[in-house]
Scaffold this active site. Structure first.
Site, mmCIF file in Angstrom:
data_model
loop_
_atom_site.group_PDB
_atom_site.id
_atom_site.type_symbol
_atom_site.label_atom_id
_atom_site.label_comp_id
_atom_site.label_asym_id
_atom_site.label_seq_id
_atom_site.Cartn_x
_atom_site.Cartn_y
_atom_site.Cartn_z
ATOM 1 N N ASP A 1 0.826 -1.198 0.000
ATOM 2 C CA ASP A 1 0.000 0.000 0.000
ATOM 3 C C ASP A 1 0.868 1.259 0.000
ATOM 4 O O ASP A 1 0.524 2.266 -0.617
ATOM 5 C CB ASP A 1 -0.922 0.022 1.230
ATOM 6 N N LYS B 1 -5.345 3.756 10.334
ATOM 7 C CA LYS B 1 -5.883 3.329 9.037
ATOM 8 C C LYS B 1 -5.661 1.827 8.900
ATOM 9 O O LYS B 1 -4.545 1.365 8.713
ATOM 10 C CB LYS B 1 -5.193 4.076 7.899
ATOM 11 N N CYS C 1 12.183 2.983 -33.075
ATOM 12 C CA CYS C 1 11.160 2.330 -32.260
ATOM 13 C C CYS C 1 11.338 0.819 -32.294
ATOM 14 O O CYS C 1 11.394 0.224 -33.383
ATOM 15 C CB CYS C 1 9.772 2.703 -32.779
#
Length: 719
Positions: free
Chosen positions: A48, A133, A436
């Site tokens: 988190d 929390k 590319c």
């Protein structure tokens, strides 16, 4: 996009617009992948703390460059789509996420921002509640006449999974509420979690049964609650802390802390570490105390949540984007680690950007295995900082280097430094390719004609012929906040693109008809069958009708994220109207151009991107073909009972004295009005305070209704 890669950054205030745009694109794609793994699979590959720091950087870039609303923009995103395994429950009041802070200074700014919004002086008392929390799964419980009638996960914030049967097995969730003051309708919200001891016991049983182990208590709690068999949920000792509410027919208290006491009296567990704080010093002191005792709590937390205590002030503050203005999650700092950069690969983004990705020797940082990191751009790899300031002591990054990474700060994991004494003798400076890797076209760094500076990002010039760009655009088109086609994920798009089945968005909706005529039908292929093919075609059919804001977002117009798409949809109402104005706005002196640039939140960069999109012939051809296959639902005005300004366009100008400009705009939008930044023929009302200048004169010229603040409040009340 690799799920646990990160962008290596220069400070936000030193980013050029070009650097900010490139980084914003890369972060949006990364966050989307993290969301999918976290919400849909209950299997996040980052912690988190890492995820929150990614969003922090992402939002900081948007704060400095408000015009950056790319199609990957997630500033209004909450959660993820609802699993098809469960029924769906629509939240009467959306379940939003919280803004995050990581430093004391950010907490101080949060408080000062609230004072500015409410026009409160430093001597005016401002009380907050603070509580841990919990790192679990958010749940909303609906009670009618005191009895539990439904339970839903957060889902995407607007709609969640129906887990009522499973929630009834959780001991901490009462079936009937106690007390005389229970509202007739009351939605209680909180977090389902597992204690460390119970998590260890569950994994021991999983191991004994030869089943996969859960990565952490949060995953175990989420997986337990989202079982199709409630008996499995009942066998796992889930816990629940209540901390908020949704719809309520009556409010039994007028403060956040008072509501927590009411929840406790109704029969819920409320975290015992919840405190009232009367100053920033109190808030930070409580944060330090919880952080110090974190290891002894017996369950996982990742920070402390601060909320304005007064519910009347919460109502005035309202919401911005995906979170309430009146709350902040103060996250705990993360950790550092040292690993080896084994390779650098190039990923081609939707806009043609060549994004260097570091492949790291896997290393555990704070319980999360990190193996990838984006390297931002070639200047960062070369150790060139912004604004003349060098980063990492000006040291370049090379394959084979031993690097220090940190999972806290601007973006996580971030390479803080290179351990030079461990650099291999044969390590060579890395050179980004000039062609590319996907299509072989030249890759260039364009020069901004306005600044004369070279763009920090090297881009493929192949455009639509570049398969990487085409694929990324298709993936965006079917993504969660666009058309949200179930079963049409990244792997499926790659597969269908390779085989030529889907090359353009409209091909998605003709797939079933073409399949019926094909000699190599989908259902006869390896890994497919009648059921899987039918499920895919049903999912496509279900998306033939789409909301206007989703359609605009799905088109992938540069700088148009969810917020911008919603603003455009709300202003124009129908796609035909938007298309008509956008085409007419190609004339910069036209009324259409003035209308487009006057929309609140739509700056000149976004407006120009819209105009350029509709000027392209191939885009017009694609739209015509697509509109032959889908129906776009007009944007409905927000529900604003008896509002005299619903649907009207309002401009605020001059110095407002009774409330701040920001609060005035929030009030108008809450009442269903459209807030514009400039006056045009489309403007209905101009609210003018002292010092109003050119906008007031323009209103008089156009005959627009003008009123002062008192007139505004007489018209709408206090909202």
């Amino acid at each position: 996009m690799p799920a646990d890669k990160a962008t290596l950054l220069i400070p936000v205030d030193q980013l050029t617009p070009q650097e900010a745009r490139a980084e914003h694109d890369a972060l949006g794609a990364e966050i989307t992948e993290h969301d999918r793994r976290y919400y849909e699979e209950d299997a996040p590959s980052v912690s988190d703390a890492e995820y929150d720091a990614l969003r922090l950087r992402y939002e900081a870039i948007e704060a400095r460059f408000p015009e950056l609303k790319t199609p990957e923009s997630l500033t209004q995103k909450v959660g993820s789509k609802v699993s098809e395994k469960f029924g769906k429950i629509r939240h009467r009041v959306p379940m939003l996420s919280l803004s995050n802070g990581f430093t004391d200074e950010e907490v101080e700014e949060f408080v000062e921002r609230i004072r500015r919004f409410l026009n409160l002086g430093p001597e005016t008392p401002l009380v907050f509640t603070a509580d841990p929390k919990i790192d679990g799964l958010s749940l909303s419980l609906r009670y009618e006449n005191g009895r539990l009638v439904s339970a839903a996960t957060r889902g995407d914030g607007a709609e969640g999974e129906d887990v009522t049967a499973n929630a009834r097995t959780v001991d901490d969730i009462p079936h009937v509420l106690n007390g005389p003051n229970v509202p007739d309708v009351f939605e209680v919200r909180g977090e389902v979690y597992l204690s460390h001891a119970d998590f260890t016991a569950i994994n021991a049983r999983q191991e004994a049964a030869g089943k996969p182990l859960f990565a952490n208590p949060r995953n175990a709690a989420a997986g337990s609650l989202r079982q199709l068999d409630p008996a499995i949920t009942a066998s796992r000792p889930l816990c629940f802390f209540a901390y908020a509410w949704g719809e309520a027919s009556a409010m039994p208290a007028d403060t956040q802390y008072g509501m927590m006491e009411c929840l406790r009296s109704f029969g819920f567990k409320v975290n015992p570490l919840t405190r009232r704080c009367e100053s920033i010093a109190d808030m930070l002191e409580h944060y330090r105390a919880i952080e110090t005792d974190r290891a002894n709590l017996g369950y996982d937390i990742d920070g402390v949540v601060y909320k304005v205590d007064s519910l009347s002030l919460q109502q005035r503050l309202g919401f911005v984007s995906r979170s309430p203005r009146w709350a902040l999650a103060h996250k705990f700092p993360a950790q550092k680690a040292v690993t080896v950069l084994e390779d650098i690969e190039i990923n081609v983004g939707r806009t043609g950007s060549l994004n260097p990705i570091a492949r790291l020797k896997p290393v555990t940082v704070g319980g999360v295995v990190v193996s990838n990191a984006t390297l931002h751009n070639e200047d960062y790899i070369k150790g060139i900082g912004g604004n003349g300031e060098k980063i990492r002591n000006g040291i370049d990054i090379r394959i084979g280097d031993t690097v220090v990474i940190n999972r806290a700060g601007d973006v996580i994991p971030k390479v803080l430094d290179v351990v030079l004494e461990k650099r291999p003798a044969d390590a060579k400076p890395y050179e980004l390719p000039t062609t590319c890797p996907a299509c072989g076209s030249h890759a260039v760094r364009e020069v901004n004609p306005r600044t004369g500076k070279e763009d920090a990002v090297r881009r493929c010039t192949g455009g639509l012929i570049c398969p990487a760009q085409a694929r990324e655009r298709l993936k965006h088109f079917v993504s969660r906040n666009a058309f949200d086609v179930e079963g049409m994920g990244e792997q499926r798009i790659d597969e269908f693109y390779e085989e030529g089945l889907i090359q353009r968005p409209q091909d998605i909706f003709t797939l079933q008809a073409r399949n019926a005529r094909s000699l190599k039908r989908l259902e006869n292929r390896e890994g497919w069958g009648q059921t899987s093919a039918k499920n895919l075609f049903d999912a496509i059919e279900a998306r033939r009708s789409v909301a206007l804001n989703r359609f605009i977002f799905a088109l992938g117009i540069p700088h148009i994220g969810e917020t911008s798409a919603r603003l455009l949809a709300r202003h124009f109402g129908t796609f035909e109207h938007l298309r008509e104005v956008a085409k007419a706005a190609a004339d910069p002196d036209s009324e259409a151009h003035a209308e487009l640039t006057s929309i609140g939140g739509i700056g000149p960069v976004v407006a120009e991107a819209v105009v350029e999109f509709f000027k392209e012939g191939h885009n017009e051809e694609m739209l015509d073909a697509l509109l032959a296959e889908v129906t776009i639902e007009p944007m409905e005005a927000p529900a604003t009972a008896n509002s005299p300004v619903a649907g009207k366009t309002v401009v605020f100008t001059g110095s407002l004295e009774q409330m701040t400009r920001e609060e005035a705009k929030a009030m108008a939008e809450r009442l269903g009005a459209k807030v514009a930044g400039s006056v045009s023929k489309k403007t209905d009302i101009v609210v003018a305070g002292p010092g109003a200048g050119s906008k007031l004169a323009k209103a008089a010229e156009l005959g627009v209704q003008v009123m002062d603040e008192d007139g505004w409040f007489a018209l709408v009340g206090r909202g």
